[in-house]
Write an enzyme that holds these catalytic residues in place. Structure first.
Site, PDB file in Angstrom:
ATOM      1  N   ASP A  48       0.837  -1.197   0.000  1.00 35.52           N
ATOM      2  CA  ASP A  48       0.000   0.000   0.000  1.00 35.52           C
ATOM      3  C   ASP A  48       0.874   1.250   0.000  1.00 35.52           C
ATOM      4  O   ASP A  48       1.658   1.470   0.922  1.00 35.52           O
ATOM      5  CB  ASP A  48      -0.900   0.005   1.239  1.00 35.52           C
ATOM      6  CG  ASP A  48      -1.796   1.229   1.307  1.00 35.52           C
ATOM      7  OD1 ASP A  48      -2.953   1.141   0.852  1.00 35.52           O
ATOM      8  OD2 ASP A  48      -1.339   2.280   1.799  1.00 35.52           O
ATOM      9  N   TYR A  53       2.986  10.058  -0.646  1.00 30.50           N
ATOM     10  CA  TYR A  53       4.093   9.489   0.124  1.00 30.50           C
ATOM     11  C   TYR A  53       5.433   9.736  -0.551  1.00 30.50           C
ATOM     12  O   TYR A  53       6.482   9.640   0.098  1.00 30.50           O
ATOM     13  CB  TYR A  53       3.925   7.976   0.317  1.00 30.50           C
ATOM     14  CG  TYR A  53       2.703   7.525   1.070  1.00 30.50           C
ATOM     15  CD1 TYR A  53       1.866   8.429   1.734  1.00 30.50           C
ATOM     16  CD2 TYR A  53       2.375   6.177   1.125  1.00 30.50           C
ATOM     17  CE1 TYR A  53       0.734   7.997   2.406  1.00 30.50           C
ATOM     18  CE2 TYR A  53       1.253   5.727   1.807  1.00 30.50           C
ATOM     19  CZ  TYR A  53       0.427   6.646   2.443  1.00 30.50           C
ATOM     20  OH  TYR A  53      -0.676   6.196   3.106  1.00 30.50           O
ATOM     21  N   LYS A  78      -2.930   5.783  -4.069  1.00 29.07           N
ATOM     22  CA  LYS A  78      -4.009   6.725  -3.748  1.00 29.07           C
ATOM     23  C   LYS A  78      -3.795   8.060  -4.458  1.00 29.07           C
ATOM     24  O   LYS A  78      -2.657   8.502  -4.658  1.00 29.07           O
ATOM     25  CB  LYS A  78      -4.067   6.968  -2.226  1.00 29.07           C
ATOM     26  CG  LYS A  78      -4.097   5.702  -1.401  1.00 29.07           C
ATOM     27  CD  LYS A  78      -4.103   6.009   0.098  1.00 29.07           C
ATOM     28  CE  LYS A  78      -3.708   4.802   0.901  1.00 29.07           C
ATOM     29  NZ  LYS A  78      -2.253   4.561   0.877  1.00 29.07           N
ATOM     30  N   HIS A 111      -7.740   9.628  -1.651  1.00 29.55           N
ATOM     31  CA  HIS A 111      -7.039   9.621  -0.368  1.00 29.55           C
ATOM     32  C   HIS A 111      -7.837  10.271   0.765  1.00 29.55           C
ATOM     33  O   HIS A 111      -7.849   9.767   1.888  1.00 29.55           O
ATOM     34  CB  HIS A 111      -5.681  10.324  -0.530  1.00 29.55           C
ATOM     35  CG  HIS A 111      -4.653   9.865   0.448  1.00 29.55           C
ATOM     36  ND1 HIS A 111      -3.304   9.838   0.163  1.00 29.55           N
ATOM     37  CD2 HIS A 111      -4.756   9.406   1.719  1.00 29.55           C
ATOM     38  CE1 HIS A 111      -2.635   9.389   1.212  1.00 29.55           C
ATOM     39  NE2 HIS A 111      -3.492   9.132   2.172  1.00 29.55           N
TER      40      HIS A 111
END
Length: 276
Positions: A48, A53, A78, A111
């Protein structure tokens, strides 16, 4: 280490998803490849990540280096808030896919709902197109509250397969989980250990001692027995392996009840109603 295969859940569109996966939130890109590589070697098959990120390339490198067949893997990413809206979402998906080095993902999530922007229904239309085009095998959301889901479902042609939310013994999200159950939406937990905040609770430590397990293993086992999908994260090899070793024991109904008593509406992350 227990060698029991990771159980899977069947999503509302028939796609199967491992119930225990590996998350890379807050893992720098340069450390991600090694961490994901360790996770894959240990036996994780669900990874994931997210655009925000900044480590999709690191995930992609690990996948390429693993030698595993694509159909053995379940990859989630996401869409970030700034990329919501129909056209922007499609463009952002292309960028994520390029960084991952894949021709499709298994699950694509919005998200955050960012309700003040009021773009998530337009965004969802783009997600439905990506699903129809076979570029993702399932679509879902993250951090959506019941009111956001109600709004989305009123316009949607496809019911979200997953809602990934903060969920741990200190924030058990009972109302939201009941909503998911009524609509066939799988519950996925991020921050499943509350960033360690619940691991010192006496209820957790006493159960851990009884089973000769770590407090983290007890909490992950609690998630699994509730039926949640769970994605613990670590960059430490011993912890990565330990978090996967949760299938050789079972919590009793009394132990599950003791952990249910830890609910105290304790968020470690943002409030989905106000984050934009």
């Amino acid at each position: 280490m227990d060698s029991t295969p990771t159980p899977t859940l069947t999503l509302n569109n028939g796609v199967t998803m491992p119930q225990l996966g590996f998350g890379v939130f807050q893992v720098p890109d340069e450390e991600t490849t090694a961490a994901v590589g360790t996770a894959l070697e240990a036996g994780y098959r669900s990874i994931d990540t997210a655009a925000i990120y900044g480590n999709e390339r690191g995930v992609g490198r690990a996948l390429a280096e693993s030698g595993l067949a694509r159909d053995e893997l379940f990859i989630t990413t996401k869409l970030w808030n700034a990329d919501q809206g129909y056209d922007a979402a499609l463009t952002a998906f292309d960028a994520s896919l390029d960084k991952l080095g894949l021709d499709h993902v298994d699950l694509y999530l919005i998200h955050w709902p960012t309700p003040a922007r009021d773009l998530y229904t337009d965004t969802w239309r783009a997600f439905e197109k990506l699903l129809a085009d076979g570029r993702t095998r399932a679509i879902g959301v993250s951090n959506f509250q019941p009111a956001h889901l109600e709004r989305l479902l009123a316009d949607a042609s496809v019911v979200p397969a997953v809602n990934q939310v903060e969920l741990h013994p200190g924030l058990q999200q009972r109302e939201l989980r009941a909503f998911h159950a009524r609509h066939g939406i799988a519950t996925e937990a991020w921050s499943p250990l509350a960033q360690g905040a619940v691991l010192q609770d006496e209820a957790v430590t006493s159960i851990a001692a009884r089973h000769d397990r770590s407090p983290a293993q007890v909490v992950l086992r609690w998630h699994l027995q509730l039926g949640n999908v769970v994605i613990p994260k670590s960059v430490t090899e011993a912890r990565i392996r330990e978090n996967l070793d949760v299938f050789g024991f079972e919590l009793s109904p009394r132990e599950m009840d003791a952990l249910a008593g830890l609910d105290r509406d304790m968020r470690t992350g943002p409030d989905p109603d106000t984050l934009n």
